[in-house]
Write an enzyme that holds these catalytic residues in place. Structure first.
Site, short mmCIF file in Angstrom:
data_model
loop_
_atom_site.label_atom_id
_atom_site.label_comp_id
_atom_site.label_asym_id
_atom_site.label_seq_id
_atom_site.Cartn_x
_atom_site.Cartn_y
_atom_site.Cartn_z
N LYS A 1 52.80 23.89 -14.00
CA LYS A 1 51.57 23.69 -14.80
C LYS A 1 51.05 22.27 -14.59
O LYS A 1 51.73 21.41 -14.06
CB LYS A 1 51.84 23.91 -16.29
CG LYS A 1 52.47 25.24 -16.66
CD LYS A 1 51.55 26.42 -16.42
CE LYS A 1 52.28 27.74 -16.71
NZ LYS A 1 51.50 28.91 -16.32
N SER B 1 48.64 31.81 -12.61
CA SER B 1 48.19 30.85 -13.62
C SER B 1 47.72 29.52 -13.06
O SER B 1 47.02 28.77 -13.74
CB SER B 1 49.30 30.60 -14.64
OG SER B 1 50.36 29.87 -14.05
#
Length: 197
Positions: free
Chosen positions: A100, A56
């Protein structure tokens, strides 16, 4: 003939405790204590390692890559827009750590329209070829106003990321965050290095 008596003795001269000797001992003790304190601060601030799980965050970080987390600076200054942060979704200690990027901070209005990220009504990645259009807007299909201590995070590889768009993660609060990624270790052909954002 008379031989001279040897002046060798096995008795050492007693050490006299002088101010100079006292200063030298105190100096050594001070350096030792300071070294221990600095080592403790360094371990507390940078001693945490987290392994990236999944793709990701590509190309910023790769699956299996180890990142070092700065907890101390993070506690002092808090997260900023563009920082790569490590957090536990909803503070769940049974979960693995998520890595993230912060794309919106408290006070911002976030929305994803036609696959593009809008912050406060302004498109963010219009001319940025690094990010593909997002196939799923998730909870950001409707405008979200971030409150104090709330952040919106996305993976850099947005179509392969479970992030703030997902209902089971949602808005990330400061209390869920562990720290900021400050260094990436190399893995395979991918170079590590300091994170400069």
């Amino acid at each position: 003939m008379f031989r001279k008596k040897s002046k060798l003795t096995f008795h050492q001269k007693k050490t006299i405790f002088t101010p100079k000797l006292f200063r030298e001992i105190f100096s050594w003790i001070s350096v030792t204590v300071l070294s221990i304190v600095l080592a403790f601060v360094f371990v507390f601030a940078f001693g945490m390692q987290v392994k990236v799980i999944g793709d990701s965050m590509e190309p910023s970080a790769y699956n299996g890559q180890t990142v070092l987390v700065n907890k101390l600076i993070f506690k002092i200054f808090g997260p900023s827009n563009g920082d790569i942060v490590v957090f536990l979704p909803n503070g769940n200690t049974n979960s693995h750590f998520y890595v993230k990027r912060v794309v919106a901070v408290p006070g911002d209005k976030v929305q994803i329209i036609d696959g593009s990220l809008y912050i406060n009504g302004t498109i963010q990645d219009k001319d940025d070829e690094e990010y593909d259009k997002m196939e799923d807007a998730g909870i950001a299909a409707n405008e979200i106003k971030l409150k104090s201590g709330e952040y919106f995070v996305l993976g850099d590889n947005r179509n392969s990321s479970e992030d703030s768009r997902s209902a089971n993660i949602g808005i990330v609060k400061t209390s869920m965050m562990v720290g900021k990624v400050w260094y990436k270790m190399g893995i395979g052909d991918h170079k590590g290095g300091i994170v400069l954002n």
